[in-house]
Structure formats: C-alpha cells, structure tokens
Design a protein around this motif. Structure first.
Motif, PDB file in Angstrom:
ATOM      1  N   GLU A   1      23.718  -0.315  -2.929  1.00 23.82           N
ATOM      2  CA  GLU A   1      23.182  -0.573  -4.034  1.00 23.82           C
ATOM      3  C   GLU A   1      21.891   0.165  -3.136  1.00 23.82           C
ATOM      4  O   GLU A   1      21.580   0.208  -2.638  1.00 23.82           O
ATOM      5  CB  GLU A   1      23.254  -1.739  -5.076  1.00 23.82           C
ATOM      6  CG  GLU A   1      24.691  -1.513  -5.305  1.00 23.82           C
ATOM      7  CD  GLU A   1      24.841  -1.055  -6.948  1.00 23.82           C
ATOM      8  OE1 GLU A   1      24.437  -0.234  -7.437  1.00 23.82           O
ATOM      9  OE2 GLU A   1      26.319  -0.798  -7.472  1.00 23.82           O
ATOM     10  N   SER A   2      20.923   1.050  -4.342  1.00 17.22           N
ATOM     11  CA  SER A   2      19.509   0.939  -3.942  1.00 17.22           C
ATOM     12  C   SER A   2      18.920  -0.076  -3.963  1.00 17.22           C
ATOM     13  O   SER A   2      19.326  -1.449  -4.610  1.00 17.22           O
ATOM     14  CB  SER A   2      19.418   1.697  -5.301  1.00 17.22           C
ATOM     15  OG  SER A   2      17.933   1.846  -4.913  1.00 17.22           O
ATOM     16  N   GLN A   3      18.261  -0.496  -2.737  1.00 16.31           N
ATOM     17  CA  GLN A   3      17.649  -1.782  -2.753  1.00 16.31           C
ATOM     18  C   GLN A   3      16.218  -1.713  -3.279  1.00 16.31           C
ATOM     19  O   GLN A   3      16.062  -3.307  -3.419  1.00 16.31           O
ATOM     20  CB  GLN A   3      17.094  -1.927  -1.159  1.00 16.31           C
ATOM     21  CG  GLN A   3      18.488  -2.087   0.412  1.00 16.31           C
ATOM     22  CD  GLN A   3      18.060  -2.103   0.982  1.00 16.31           C
ATOM     23  OE1 GLN A   3      16.805  -3.279   1.035  1.00 16.31           O
ATOM     24  NE2 GLN A   3      18.507  -1.613   2.193  1.00 16.31           N
ATOM     25  N   GLY A   4      15.380  -0.754  -3.347  1.00 15.79           N
ATOM     26  CA  GLY A   4      14.494  -0.780  -4.385  1.00 15.79           C
ATOM     27  C   GLY A   4      12.899  -1.215  -4.125  1.00 15.79           C
ATOM     28  O   GLY A   4      12.714  -2.115  -4.266  1.00 15.79           O
ATOM     29  N   CYS A   5      13.172  -0.585  -2.998  1.00 14.48           N
ATOM     30  CA  CYS A   5      12.100  -1.052  -1.919  1.00 14.48           C
ATOM     31  C   CYS A   5      12.148  -0.198  -1.673  1.00 14.48           C
ATOM     32  O   CYS A   5      12.304   1.103  -1.190  1.00 14.48           O
ATOM     33  CB  CYS A   5      12.895  -2.171  -0.688  1.00 14.48           C
ATOM     34  SG  CYS A   5      14.197  -3.738  -1.451  1.00 14.48           S
ATOM     35  N   THR A   6      10.323  -0.499  -0.375  1.00 19.39           N
ATOM     36  CA  THR A   6      10.289   0.789   0.260  1.00 19.39           C
ATOM     37  C   THR A   6       9.825  -0.018   1.844  1.00 19.39           C
ATOM     38  O   THR A   6       9.514  -0.948   1.660  1.00 19.39           O
ATOM     39  CB  THR A   6       8.657   0.789  -0.030  1.00 19.39           C
ATOM     40  OG1 THR A   6       8.646   1.569  -1.908  1.00 19.39           O
ATOM     41  CG2 THR A   6       7.994   2.033   0.640  1.00 19.39           C
ATOM     42  N   GLU A   7       9.897   0.673   2.622  1.00 17.77           N
ATOM     43  CA  GLU A   7      10.243   0.150   4.183  1.00 17.77           C
ATOM     44  C   GLU A   7       9.377   1.100   4.728  1.00 17.77           C
ATOM     45  O   GLU A   7       8.859   2.229   4.598  1.00 17.77           O
ATOM     46  CB  GLU A   7      11.625   0.720   5.402  1.00 17.77           C
ATOM     47  CG  GLU A   7      11.357   0.470   6.436  1.00 17.77           C
ATOM     48  CD  GLU A   7      12.644   0.603   6.712  1.00 17.77           C
ATOM     49  OE1 GLU A   7      12.718   1.007   8.054  1.00 17.77           O
ATOM     50  OE2 GLU A   7      13.719  -0.422   6.662  1.00 17.77           O
ATOM     51  N   MET A   8       7.796   0.599   5.308  1.00 14.88           N
ATOM     52  CA  MET A   8       6.872   1.092   5.638  1.00 14.88           C
ATOM     53  C   MET A   8       6.337   0.423   7.389  1.00 14.88           C
ATOM     54  O   MET A   8       7.239  -0.674   7.505  1.00 14.88           O
ATOM     55  CB  MET A   8       5.461   0.527   4.582  1.00 14.88           C
ATOM     56  CG  MET A   8       5.127   1.079   3.278  1.00 14.88           C
ATOM     57  SD  MET A   8       4.058  -0.879   2.732  1.00 14.88           S
ATOM     58  CE  MET A   8       5.781  -1.701   2.243  1.00 14.88           C
TER      59      MET A   8
ATOM     60  N   ASP B   1       0.775  -4.038  17.266  1.00 16.24           N
ATOM     61  CA  ASP B   1      -0.634  -2.622  16.096  1.00 16.24           C
ATOM     62  C   ASP B   1       0.287  -2.686  15.475  1.00 16.24           C
ATOM     63  O   ASP B   1      -0.220  -1.971  14.260  1.00 16.24           O
ATOM     64  CB  ASP B   1      -0.997  -1.915  17.155  1.00 16.24           C
ATOM     65  CG  ASP B   1      -1.322  -2.978  18.634  1.00 16.24           C
ATOM     66  OD1 ASP B   1      -1.892  -3.071  18.169  1.00 16.24           O
ATOM     67  OD2 ASP B   1      -0.774  -1.396  19.396  1.00 16.24           O
ATOM     68  N   MET B   2       1.639  -2.742  15.038  1.00 20.94           N
ATOM     69  CA  MET B   2       2.034  -1.537  13.779  1.00 20.94           C
ATOM     70  C   MET B   2       3.841  -2.717  13.738  1.00 20.94           C
ATOM     71  O   MET B   2       4.163  -3.296  14.864  1.00 20.94           O
ATOM     72  CB  MET B   2       2.759  -0.492  13.962  1.00 20.94           C
ATOM     73  CG  MET B   2       1.285   0.591  14.576  1.00 20.94           C
ATOM     74  SD  MET B   2       2.598   2.192  14.869  1.00 20.94           S
ATOM     75  CE  MET B   2       3.100   2.153  16.515  1.00 20.94           C
ATOM     76  N   THR B   3       4.341  -2.787  12.464  1.00 22.21           N
ATOM     77  CA  THR B   3       5.647  -3.135  12.147  1.00 22.21           C
ATOM     78  C   THR B   3       6.438  -2.588  11.381  1.00 22.21           C
ATOM     79  O   THR B   3       5.482  -1.563  10.669  1.00 22.21           O
ATOM     80  CB  THR B   3       5.292  -4.555  11.474  1.00 22.21           C
ATOM     81  OG1 THR B   3       4.340  -3.900  10.330  1.00 22.21           O
ATOM     82  CG2 THR B   3       4.601  -5.746  12.653  1.00 22.21           C
ATOM     83  N   LEU B   4       7.522  -2.358  11.540  1.00 24.96           N
ATOM     84  CA  LEU B   4       8.360  -1.658  10.555  1.00 24.96           C
ATOM     85  C   LEU B   4       9.373  -2.548   9.424  1.00 24.96           C
ATOM     86  O   LEU B   4       9.956  -3.423   9.573  1.00 24.96           O
ATOM     87  CB  LEU B   4       9.317  -0.452  11.630  1.00 24.96           C
ATOM     88  CG  LEU B   4      10.302  -0.282  10.383  1.00 24.96           C
ATOM     89  CD1 LEU B   4       9.160   1.244   9.625  1.00 24.96           C
ATOM     90  CD2 LEU B   4      11.080   1.091  10.966  1.00 24.96           C
ATOM     91  N   THR B   5       8.835  -2.523   8.347  1.00 24.99           N
ATOM     92  CA  THR B   5       9.542  -3.977   7.818  1.00 24.99           C
ATOM     93  C   THR B   5       9.134  -3.122   5.989  1.00 24.99           C
ATOM     94  O   THR B   5       8.487  -2.169   5.525  1.00 24.99           O
ATOM     95  CB  THR B   5       8.785  -4.955   7.888  1.00 24.99           C
ATOM     96  OG1 THR B   5      10.062  -5.929   6.851  1.00 24.99           O
ATOM     97  CG2 THR B   5       7.260  -5.437   7.636  1.00 24.99           C
ATOM     98  N   GLY B   6      10.285  -3.883   4.981  1.00 24.32           N
ATOM     99  CA  GLY B   6       9.867  -3.553   3.130  1.00 24.32           C
ATOM    100  C   GLY B   6       9.748  -4.275   2.864  1.00 24.32           C
ATOM    101  O   GLY B   6       9.786  -5.129   3.095  1.00 24.32           O
TER     102      GLY B   6
END
Length: 580
Positions: A322-329, A460-465
């Motif tokens: 299913e679509s998670q309905g989230c945005t990963e940034m 400096d950067m993180t990858l998470t939704g």
C-alpha cells in the motif's frame, strides 16, 4: 557478483515489469498510479488469506527492535500500529479495514468520539465500563490523564507533541514524575476526562487516537524502563522481552472483546524475532516453509527481493504494498554551515538525483518522485511542483548556485538507517556531480531516531520521511517546519532545525482557521512557500512492501499507519501449522 550489481539488476527488472521493455523511467507511473500497470499494486485495498481461525502463534520477523513501546514515547507509525492494536488502547482509534474505510474514527476506550464545548476549546470523553488491565484492575480516566502528563517529561523523549501544542497552561510543564499535574486535564470521576485547550481544535478526536491518550497507572511508573514492559490494557500482554532479540506477547485474559469492536485478537501468541537481515527475512517468507508459513515481516521487503516476488503470481499474491502516504526527505541541517545559507540549500534542490534514489529504493513499482513536502493525500491527491526541477536533477544549475554562494567544494555528512544505505549511496553519487562530497554514516534502525533527534549528534543531512498522524495538514507542516518544536533531545520532525519567523507566523494563522477547507488550501500554499526556502529536499513517495506467509489470513495494509499490517485483525488460516 557484488551486492551493488545485484541491486542494479533487481531494480532494472522491476522497472521493466512496470514500464515495459522501453527502459524509460516514467515516475508518474509509480505508486500513485496503482492498477494493473503496476504489479506491486495488485493487492491494493484487499484482505489476504480470508478470515483467520482463532489460535496459534503468529511470528513477526524484523531487522530491528522498536524505538519505543512506551505509549508516551511511541511516535513511529508502524510501532503505533503494533502498540495500540496489541498492548494498549486509546480514547479513539481507527476502523479496522483496508482502504479509505480504515481512516474512519471509531471509539476505543471512550464511549464515543468526544464532546466538544466552549467553541471547540473543551473536549470531554467518557470511558466505557468493564475495560481492565492485565491484572484485572479497571482502567480509569486518571490513568489516561497521567500518561498525557508523562508525555511532557524531559526524560521520556520521542513521543507526540500534540498535548504540548494544544493543552492550555502547559508552557514550562515538565511532567508528573516530580508530583506536578496539569490543571487543563480534569478527571471529575473515574470514567470522565476533560481536556481544556488553548485554542479550538475541531479534529481533537483524531488526536486522541495517538498513544499519548492510552492509559498508564501511576502505580506502574518505571520512568525510562517502562519501555521494556508497558502495562497492558489491550488484548495481549508481554510475557518476555529481550531487547534487540525477541518479544513474546500472550493473551491478556482480562481483555473483554465486548468492550472492543476493533481488535479481533485471533492468535494466542505473537512472537517478534529481531536482528535478522532484511534479505534473509524476505527469502524465508517467500519460501514459506514450515513455521515460516505463519510469519509476516515488520519492515519493508528489500528492493533486491522484488524480482523474486513480482513475476511469480503465487508469491505476488502474498505481497502487500500500500502507499505509505508519507514524503521521504533529505533534511539539511539549517542550524550550521553550509546549510545555514539559503543559496546552498537551493543548490541542493538541483543537485539531488531523485531518479537514482528511486532505483536504489526498488524502482518505480515501489516509489515515485516527490516534488513537494505535503504528501498527495493532504494536497488533493496530487503534489504541487513549485520548483519544476527534472527528476534527475540539474547539476550544472547546482554548481552555478554553489559558485554564487562561494561554496564550490563542499564536504558534508549524511546519516541513514542501515536499510537505506543504497539510497544514501544514490544521494552521494548524485551530489558528487555538483562537486559535493558526502560521507555516509549508517545507524542501527532501532537507534536511528534517537541519534538524529539529539542535537549534539545530528549530522549535516538525514534521510527520513514524515507521515500524517491523521488526514490533516496540521499533523504535517507544524511538526516538520515549525522552529518552536525543536528539542535538544528527542527532536522529532524538524530534523532540518528550520527556524523561520514568517513560516511560524503563518502556521499560527492557519491553526486559528475555523474552516477546514480554507485551512487545507492554506497548508498547500504554505508548502509552496517553504519549498522556495529549501530547508529539506523532498525525494520520494513510497509504497510499503510487506510479505506474508502462506498460512497468514486477514492481512491488509492499514491506510493510516503507512500501510503496515493491521495487527488487530491478522491471524492464521490453520493454527495447528504454527510453532511457538
């Protein structure tokens, strides 16, 4: 054959399965498209395996432990699903159904969805009779009040901030551990709880679905140790919990299904086995032999497993996605150089190769490019595209912006959960085209949010939704981009440490709007304004691919909890075939 090569072949096959033999990456045919064109979407909205039979042991295989099971600290949506469906109940919850119906609010501990008064500034809930804890004692309104107060304790980090944002007179409150209590949460008797809010909140009933609004008796308080043994008000209780290894849940014999219209509690036991490799989990469930027939997976199927699943009808029939309905940034740390410079942040928007990250994440069957912060469910079904940057980026434009900022040669750090290493490498390679050197640090998934949520260790950067806690922009932008939510420890959402006065002022104005339609459009418009300031880079919209064993029944991805299996209704076809 190297792992990197295997991944490339796997994702290339997935792309071929979805898009045909042209080899072109049409990101518009990703998760949002659904339908027959996408094999991963074949089971959207379906319940797999029929109706479960009561009994047996259902095993959950995971590569990680939970960050927090303490309901005051539980703010990761898959863990919210696990905790609120199995261990503790909340005032209100979501219907146990797939698809849009699963977004419907229903009473849980409370007799109804709450009664607003005083123009929406006061909310009153009445608890059902007969709800008991695992020791047979009754659940009381004072226990819900106590857990709401616990959510303010500085040592109990990581949980939802709604109580702090909404409750009147909560400024400076530090929780009940030193004997102080909130006057704005009243319990006139054992079954009545009243919340006094600082402003009208029309959607407070949805807020009451969060673990913050589960009961914790003061007599069971163990501070940070409560994580290891939450006291059950749900259908199961903890028999044993060996952190990072194994969790065993058995029936709470005092749970009364007559008081609970949502949870079915089919299995006699849930066993969660942790610390396994993601690919190992996939292979075991794909084979589905012996005890593995009665298993489900907690974390996403690995991208390189897709070619073992999507071309095979019998295995694909056991895939939920299913679509998670989230945005990963890609969150940029705005609090220090180089990302305290808006020009450098703007350059990053052009430097990231989102198509490469899609490939690393399983191809267009499981992902599509994100062009805005708000996910489609909060923006009318389609994301805006304010900056109109090509999915593969524009490294020449990025270099131009970096040169104008006097930052032509950057070296920055990126922290990711171990399961996202391939995506991190795709980010790394994309940024290198603009002369940006990235040093990747992988963190154990169980500790990831604690690490990036501590301002002394955040990179400096993180990858998470970020995902909405319920369908409202108020659960998204204020938590991700309001500088007033930033905490030294337990920082959640605003990983970019974005502090912008204009944005905070507009958040307050939207929160004060009484018209929900007007507020919804205002959140969408604010999203576009924040995009221009580039505190973070929207990268992906994802599906949540989860495999289940051939003996699993009643499995579906719940729409609110990012497509995680609804643990309140899943069970077994034949309990005698399970082991545990």
């Amino acid at each position: 054959m190297t792992k990197r090569t295997q991944l490339t072949l796997a994702t290339a096959l997935v792309a071929t399965l979805v898009l045909g033999v042209s080899g072109c990456s049409d990101t518009k045919k990703g998760p949002a498209a659904g339908g027959a064109s996408n094999p991963a979407a074949a089971n959207d909205g379906k319940v797999l395996g029929g109706t479960p039979v009561k009994g047996g042991t259902l095993t959950v295989l995971s590569n990680q432990d939970f960050s927090h099971l303490d309901p005051a600290r539980n703010w990761t949506l898959p863990t919210i699903d696990f905790g609120t469906r199995l261990l503790y109940r909340t005032l209100v919850t979501f219907k146990a159904e797939p698809g849009k119906a699963g977004s419907e609010l229903v009473p849980d501990l409370a007799t109804d969805l709450g009664t607003p008064s005083n123009g929406g500034r006061t909310w009153t809930f009445t608890l059902k009779e007969g709800v008991k804890y695992e020791d047979g004692t009754p659940v009381k309104a004072q226990d819900v009040k106590y857990n709401v107060e616990r959510s303010f304790a500085p040592d109990l980090t990581g949980g939802p901030d709604y109580a702090a944002q909404y409750l009147a007179g909560a400024e400076g409150y530090k929780g009940p551990l030193q004997g102080q209590h909130l006057d704005s949460v009243k319990t006139p008797d054992d079954r009545t709880i009243v919340f006094e809010l600082k402003r009208p909140v029309a959607e407070f009933a949805a807020t009451a679905t969060l673990p913050t609004f589960a009961p914790v008796p003061q007599s069971q308080e163990k501070g940070t140790q409560y994580d290891a043994r939450p006291f059950s008000s749900g259908p199961y209780k903890i028999e044993s919990y060996d952190r990072d290894k194994k969790l065993v849940l058995v029936r709470n014999e005092h749970w009364d299904p007559k008081t609970d219209t949502v949870r079915k509690a089919y299995p006699d036991k849930f066993v969660m086995v942790m610390g396994l490799k993601g690919g190992q989990i996939d292979d075991r469930i794909i084979a589905g032999e012996g005890p593995d027939a009665s298993t489900v997976e907690y974390q996403d199927m690995r991208p390189e497993s897709a070619p073992k699943v999507l071309p095979k009808p019998d295995v694909k029939a056991r895939l939920l996605a299913e679509s998670q309905g989230c945005t990963e940034m890609l969150h940029l740390n705005n609090s220090r150089a180089p990302f305290d410079d808006p020009k450098v942040r703007e350059a990053m928007q052009y430097a990231v190769d989102k198509e490469a990250v899609i490939t690393a994440g399983g191809g267009p069957a499981l992902n599509e490019v994100a062009t805005a912060y708000l996910p489609p469910a909060l923006s009318g079904g389609k994301q805006a595209d304010t900056l109109k940057i090509a999915p593969s980026g524009d490294p020449a434009k990025a270099k131009e912006l970096l040169k104008a900022a006097g930052k032509e040669n950057l070296k920055v750090s990126l922290s990711v959960s171990t399961g996202d290493k391939a995506k991190a490498e795709a980010v790394q390679q994309g940024l290198s085209r603009a002369g940006i050197q990235v040093v990747i640090d992988t963190v154990d998934p169980g500790a990831y949010y604690d690490v990036i949520g501590d301002l002394s260790t955040t990179p400096d950067m993180t990858l998470t939704g970020w995902c909405p806690d319920y369908p409202s922009g108020s659960t998204w932008i204020p938590f991700v981009f309001d500088g007033r939510t930033i905490k030294d420890k337990g920082n959640q959402g605003n990983y970019a440490q974005f502090r912008d006065e204009a944005t905070m002022k507009r958040i307050d104005e939207i929160n004060a709007m009484a018209d929900a339609k007007q507020a919804n459009q205002a959140w969408i418009d604010l999203d576009a304004e924040i995009m221009k300031k580039s505190p973070a880079i929207p990268v992906l919209l994802e599906r949540k691919p989860l495999l289940v064993g051939p003996n699993i029944a009643g499995a579906y991805g719940h729409p609110v909890w990012t497509g995680t299996i609804d643990y309140g209704t899943v069970g077994l076809k034949d309990p005698s075939k399970s082991q545990g």
